[in-house]
Design a protein around this motif. Structure first.
Motif, PDB file in Angstrom:
ATOM      1  N   CYS A 113      19.805   8.586   4.691  1.00 16.32           N
ATOM      2  CA  CYS A 113      19.647   8.539   3.244  1.00 16.32           C
ATOM      3  C   CYS A 113      18.473   9.433   2.868  1.00 16.32           C
ATOM      4  O   CYS A 113      17.512   9.562   3.624  1.00 16.32           O
ATOM      5  CB  CYS A 113      19.382   7.110   2.768  1.00 16.32           C
ATOM      6  N   ALA A 114      18.564  10.053   1.703  1.00 14.41           N
ATOM      7  CA  ALA A 114      17.537  11.001   1.289  1.00 14.41           C
ATOM      8  C   ALA A 114      16.758  10.458   0.104  1.00 14.41           C
ATOM      9  O   ALA A 114      17.307  10.350  -1.001  1.00 14.41           O
ATOM     10  CB  ALA A 114      18.177  12.345   0.916  1.00 14.41           C
ATOM     11  N   PRO A 115      15.487  10.055   0.302  1.00 16.87           N
ATOM     12  CA  PRO A 115      14.671   9.643  -0.841  1.00 16.87           C
ATOM     13  C   PRO A 115      14.665  10.723  -1.913  1.00 16.87           C
ATOM     14  O   PRO A 115      14.479  11.915  -1.628  1.00 16.87           O
ATOM     15  CB  PRO A 115      13.287   9.452  -0.226  1.00 16.87           C
ATOM     16  N   THR A 155       0.826  -1.211   0.000  1.00 13.57           N
ATOM     17  CA  THR A 155       0.000   0.000   0.000  1.00 13.57           C
ATOM     18  C   THR A 155       0.859   1.260   0.000  1.00 13.57           C
ATOM     19  O   THR A 155       2.055   1.217   0.306  1.00 13.57           O
ATOM     20  CB  THR A 155      -0.902   0.037   1.245  1.00 13.57           C
ATOM     21  N   GLY A 156       0.213   2.380  -0.300  1.00 11.75           N
ATOM     22  CA  GLY A 156       0.896   3.656  -0.237  1.00 11.75           C
ATOM     23  C   GLY A 156       1.382   3.974   1.160  1.00 11.75           C
ATOM     24  O   GLY A 156       2.462   4.550   1.339  1.00 11.75           O
ATOM     25  N   ALA A 157       0.616   3.592   2.173  1.00 10.52           N
ATOM     26  CA  ALA A 157       1.028   3.830   3.558  1.00 10.52           C
ATOM     27  C   ALA A 157       2.306   3.061   3.884  1.00 10.52           C
ATOM     28  O   ALA A 157       3.194   3.567   4.581  1.00 10.52           O
ATOM     29  CB  ALA A 157      -0.096   3.427   4.512  1.00 10.52           C
ATOM     30  N   SER A 191      10.209  -1.640   9.624  1.00  7.04           N
ATOM     31  CA  SER A 191       9.201  -0.567   9.613  1.00  7.04           C
ATOM     32  C   SER A 191       7.838  -1.060   9.150  1.00  7.04           C
ATOM     33  O   SER A 191       6.810  -0.437   9.434  1.00  7.04           O
ATOM     34  CB  SER A 191       9.663   0.585   8.714  1.00  7.04           C
ATOM     35  N   LEU A 192       7.823  -2.198   8.462  1.00  2.00           N
ATOM     36  CA  LEU A 192       6.575  -2.746   7.937  1.00  2.00           C
ATOM     37  C   LEU A 192       5.988  -3.826   8.839  1.00  2.00           C
ATOM     38  O   LEU A 192       4.978  -4.452   8.479  1.00  2.00           O
ATOM     39  CB  LEU A 192       6.817  -3.323   6.533  1.00  2.00           C
ATOM     40  N   GLY A 193       6.612  -4.054   9.988  1.00  2.00           N
ATOM     41  CA  GLY A 193       6.103  -5.047  10.918  1.00  2.00           C
ATOM     42  C   GLY A 193       6.161  -6.438  10.333  1.00  2.00           C
ATOM     43  O   GLY A 193       7.178  -6.874   9.812  1.00  2.00           O
ATOM     44  N   ARG A 252       6.009   4.578   5.083  1.00  2.00           N
ATOM     45  CA  ARG A 252       6.786   4.102   6.232  1.00  2.00           C
ATOM     46  C   ARG A 252       8.176   3.646   5.787  1.00  2.00           C
ATOM     47  O   ARG A 252       9.166   3.883   6.484  1.00  2.00           O
ATOM     48  CB  ARG A 252       6.052   2.951   6.935  1.00  2.00           C
ATOM     49  N   ALA A 253       8.252   3.013   4.642  1.00  2.00           N
ATOM     50  CA  ALA A 253       9.549   2.587   4.120  1.00  2.00           C
ATOM     51  C   ALA A 253      10.440   3.787   3.830  1.00  2.00           C
ATOM     52  O   ALA A 253      11.640   3.771   4.137  1.00  2.00           O
ATOM     53  CB  ALA A 253       9.351   1.755   2.858  1.00  2.00           C
ATOM     54  N   SER A 254       9.864   4.836   3.249  1.00  2.00           N
ATOM     55  CA  SER A 254      10.639   6.051   2.952  1.00  2.00           C
ATOM     56  C   SER A 254      11.156   6.680   4.235  1.00  2.00           C
ATOM     57  O   SER A 254      12.308   7.158   4.299  1.00  2.00           O
ATOM     58  CB  SER A 254       9.777   7.051   2.191  1.00  2.00           C
TER      59      SER A 254
END
Length: 317
Positions: free
Chosen positions: A33-35, A17-19, A70-72, A23-25
């Motif tokens: 690190c800079a997305p 999902t976008g959410a 971060s994604l559990g 969270r990954a970003s």
């Protein structure tokens, strides 16, 4: 330096999902690190890229671990690598439990009531608990007396192709890559499986048959194991004038490790723990098309898989 994190799930169960991408970003940003851009969908709800910049050498596996955390417990695979050179020109793939869902030698053993015994040896060898070569000799000796008809029956009735395998091989070939099936198993299987999937070449061990066409209990020496898989990777790199960074290798067992570590991108596919920990990247949830997404292919670029794999395997016999 530009890197990319590819997030991918099982296309049969699209849960990305976008959410999750947000969270990954955030997890990537926390690693200094800079997305660079917003996440880019390669296949809606299935796979996406997050490009990011870093001013120093980044531990790609460490970033992948942070993103996964971060994604559990989400069933999402994360592959992190340099963006430059991610599309590969050579694929070396293991067969058993990678390009197919079974261990061929275990399925042969089932025909004579020895599957539990032989499968236990296979499991120990694939985990790296025992050396591959003597384990193979021991298992082949237990199959003495099996005939070719039994082998053909096992291929037709027991062997299934891993989802995404045909798309992986045929898409890479359509874009100019060379593809090789390299197995610690046997050529009587790889010849059929390679043709059914669409590989350019295959390499495997040779079983010895007696005058009556039955297994002698012996295998041609030297055995194709861990070092031979690495040698195959180096051979095909040289043959096609490629550098290590232009190669992709995938496998699940300890005998794949040297090949995975030497490739530009070595991927552990639903692998044994020791292999998953050592490989550059790991696929635990997705199918084999995850290796296309890892190279930046979009879903519409895939060469479609065909159906009727059982009929196609029988046709190759």
């Amino acid at each position: 330096m530009t890197h990319v994190a590819t997030l991918v799930c099982d296309p049969a169960m699209p849960v990305l999902t976008g959410a999750m991408l947000r969270r990954a970003s955030e997890a990537i940003t926390a690693q200094s690190c800079a997305p660079r851009d917003p996440p880019y969908w390669l296949a809606q709800d299935v796979a996406a890229d997050i490009f990011f910049e870093t001013g120093s050498a980044v531990g790609t596996k460490a970033v992948a671990d942070e993103v996964r955390a971060s994604l559990g417990n989400a069933a999402i695979d994360v592959i992190v690598q340099k963006a430059e050179g991610r599309r590969k020109r050579l694929l070396l793939a293991d067969m058993d439990s990678t390009m197919i869902g079974q261990e061929c030698i275990d399925e042969l053993a089932a025909e004579i009531g020895k599957k539990a015994h032989i499968a236990a040896i296979t499991e120990r060898a694939m985990r790296g608990d025992i050396a591959f070569e003597p384990a193979l000799r021991e298992r082949v000796a237990l199959l003495k007396g099996l005939d070719r008809a039994t082998i053909h029956r096992v291929i037709a009735r027991k062997i299934s192709l891993t989802p995404g395998g045909r798309a992986l091989v045929r898409t890479m070939r359509a874009h100019g890559a060379q593809t090789v099936l390299v197995s610690g198993g046997f050529s009587v299987f790889t010849s059929v499986i390679a043709a059914a999937i669409g590989f350019d070449e295959h390499r495997a061990n040779e079983l010895l048959f007696d005058e009556e066409g039955k297994l002698s209990g012996l295998v041609v020496e030297p055995i194709l194991g861990k070092s031979a898989k690495l040698a195959a990777l180096e051979h095909f790199q040289e043959k096609h004038g490629l550098t290590a960074t232009e190669t992709l290798a995938v496998g699940d067992g300890a005998n794949d490790l040297a090949m995975l570590e030497a490739a530009g991108l070595g991927v552990a596919f639903r692998a044994k723990p020791r292999v998953a920990a050592a490989a550059h990247a790991r696929i635990d949830h997705g199918d084999l098309t995850a290796l296309l997404y890892a190279q930046g292919y979009k879903r519409e670029e895939f060469v479609a898989e065909q159906t009727g794999q059982a009929e196609e395997l029988r046709a190759e016999l």
